[in-house]
Design an enzyme around this catalytic site. Sequence first.
Site, short mmCIF file in Angstrom:
data_model
loop_
_atom_site.label_atom_id
_atom_site.label_comp_id
_atom_site.label_asym_id
_atom_site.label_seq_id
_atom_site.Cartn_x
_atom_site.Cartn_y
_atom_site.Cartn_z
N GLY A 370 0.82 -1.20 0.00
CA GLY A 370 0.00 0.00 0.00
C GLY A 370 0.85 1.25 0.00
N PRO A 371 0.23 2.40 -0.10
CG PRO A 371 -1.34 3.94 -0.81
CD PRO A 371 -1.22 2.59 -0.22
N PRO A 372 2.65 4.87 1.15
CG PRO A 372 4.53 6.05 0.45
CD PRO A 372 3.19 5.59 -0.02
N GLY A 373 2.65 5.51 4.67
CA GLY A 373 1.92 6.17 5.75
C GLY A 373 0.56 5.61 6.06
CB VAL A 374 -1.73 3.17 4.56
CG1 VAL A 374 -1.97 4.19 3.47
CG2 VAL A 374 -0.83 2.04 4.06
N GLY A 375 0.08 2.62 7.57
CA GLY A 375 0.13 1.81 8.78
C GLY A 375 0.54 0.37 8.57
CE LYS A 376 3.50 -0.20 3.30
NZ LYS A 376 3.12 1.23 3.26
CB THR A 377 5.79 -0.58 9.85
OG1 THR A 377 6.39 -0.52 8.55
CG2 THR A 377 6.81 -1.08 10.85
CB SER A 694 -6.32 4.61 -16.09
OG SER A 694 -5.31 5.41 -15.53
CE LYS A 737 -6.91 4.93 -11.54
NZ LYS A 737 -7.16 4.30 -12.85
#
Length: 807
Positions: A370-377, A694, A737
Amino acid sequence: MADELIDLEASTDRPLSVPSELPILPLRDTVLFPNSFMPLAVAREASVRLIDDAMSGAKLIGVFTQKDASVEEPVRGDLHSVGTASHVHKMFKLPDGSLRLIVQGLSRLTLEEITSTRPYLRGRVLPAPESLDENQRLEIDALLRNIKTSFQQVVSLSPLLSDDLQTLAANITEPGRLSDFIASSLTTITTTVKQEVLEKLDVRERMDALNRILIKELEVLELGSKIQSQVQSEVGRNQREYFLREQLKAIQKELGEGDDQTKDIEELQEKIDAAGMPEAVRKEALRELDRLARMPVAAAEYTVSRTYMDWLVMLPWQKRTEEVIDLPWTKNVLDADHSGLEKAKDRILEYLAVRKLNPEVKGPILCFAGPPGVGKTSLAKSIARSLGRKFVRVSLGGMRDEAEIRGHRRTYIGALPGQIIQGLRRAESRNPVFILDEIDKLGNDFRGDPASALLEVLDPEQNNSFRDHYLDVPFDLSEVLFITTANVLHPIPPALRDRMEVLEIPGYTEEEKLAIARDHLVQKQIANHGLTPEQLIITDEALSTVIRGYTREAGVRNLEREVGALCRKAARRRAEGDEAPLTITPAVVMDMLGAPTFLDEEIEERTKDPGVAIGLAWTPAGGDVLLVEASRMPGAGSLTLTGQLGDVMKESARAALSWFRAHAAAYGADPDFFKNAEIHLHVPSGAIPKDGPSAGVTMATALASELTRRSVRGDIAMTGEVTLSGRVLPVGGIKEKVLAARRVGIKEVILPRQNEKNVKEDLSEDLKRDLTIHYVQTVDEVLLLALLPAVKARSDRKSRKVQPALQ
């Protein structure tokens, strides 16, 4: 005649009479020179028959060396052209049917052709007499002396050559015979080199070639002698050091100073017994310990061996944390730590449910993408906390050396285990939650490919015997819960991606960001800046203002920075003496942070004039809104594309233009407009590369708007691939999007009809609230929804009614 030797001296005075046809004996890996004797072993059936017939006749044969020793039945092309006429002196038959011969080389021969191959080779031969130019006699005499001197030195240095060869060589005065004798005596030169000497009929050239060979051999032997001398000197020094160290140990023992090493060895023995190592590892540890005990402390390798033993005994061979799988507790932890991310949470709970029912199951390797900063870690940390396991994190970003994963071999100075083993030692547990962060940022160069090294680590079928290069013993990684994170998946090699189950973590909605800021970020930043919740209150309206006007991102990192900026300014006011509690409202936000960075009305203003359409794009940082601008000017029928567009995007632009040219009349445009016009299509933010199909419908809409002079609605955005026939094909990244459209205040979105299922699966009812979604199949439907009527294009851009849409 049977056992008489042919007089070689006589053969040089009068030419040897050689028949024009001789039986041919092929030789493997050896060359027979004239005027020399050689023992031969004959085992091939044809060769045995040849010798039997020769012994009953004149005993004269032609000996030629094979080019390839592996050929069993050689023909003319397998034999060298120059050989030796030979006389068989002795023959001995062995019980296995093979023969042992003593043959004497007589003179050189040239093989013209093979006349028969059965029962053995026979060939037509011609004498190949050597030539000697008397005008070069002085040079030949000089070469003769050099060759004799060099050969004597070679014999004296080589353990393979008898000293009698020096006497024999000294008694030969004829240059040609001497060259042949020395070439046949050298056992270290190859068959190919000997054959080259045999083929040189000019005595001067033969001696020159032999002189070069002897000089090279002499250099090799002298170097070997030097190395041998150095080795003997080193061995002598080591023996001397050994005796001295033994004496030193005895002296230290008498003085009571030699007990430290004994204590270290005993301590290591106790640690090995307590570590619970597998039998194979314990055996290796004891072997190394025994070697360490016999090694002097002052030895250079003592520290290397001691460090290795420390690593072995400190690893968690049997240490593990007790895992507690309580699904309601885990769900509460995940919900408390993270807002949204329902799909990821459900998959984690499913995995834990299976582990609870079957603890022995080999679970998948999860990859949070996912994008940076979404809480993966932080999501991985929450999993570790809910399970009661230790947590280990290793960042793979920029890692290029395979040894970072597998470790360095102990032969290198400063060698260490790889990050996997180091992480387990830090965790002091064999079953931690091990997160491999930024797996899509791995590199590779001449030092290896870390992604390939991870194939074994992340394969549940193989990692139960992971072997680090430094430890060189197997370690069981099957109990480790590996979780990887990535922003994008395409840089990950397919073989590595196949070993992971990918969980897509999309960006947050505005409501989710508000909840995260209210429940987590505000409290964290207030505490970090030395404030208390009573001293600083940030209202929900203020947070919404920050989210809408100062941050537009998929994650919450910029949002946390802006909240931190508010807390800093509040801390400064308090430090300067204003101790009154501060409540931050939208007006205070604008006073502290300045004018908003992002304005919703900016998008609508940009589409006021014809030729500008709003598109939706997917980026590694989440969804984004992009504008496509089209302009027509006088020209000669060309299309200009700018904005760092990739090949796929350029093709989409050409397809959109071709479609509109084919349907220009239906929209009131001149069908021949392209003959005398130049079309320029530009996508702003030209410093950022862009690609993908797209934006096809957006480009078609911008072109149609410019060429019909009808403006595009400023409250509608679109995405979809366009074909030459005017079909709108599905695209990816729908949720990202749609989130991007909501962030900038877009109220209506045009999507391909085939993406309707993605909307139902990925978008919650909260996301679809206040958002109108139009599903289309053709470009005509897109233009009908997006273009304002020609009459109202300048006056009222929002009053136009559109077809009913799905909410």
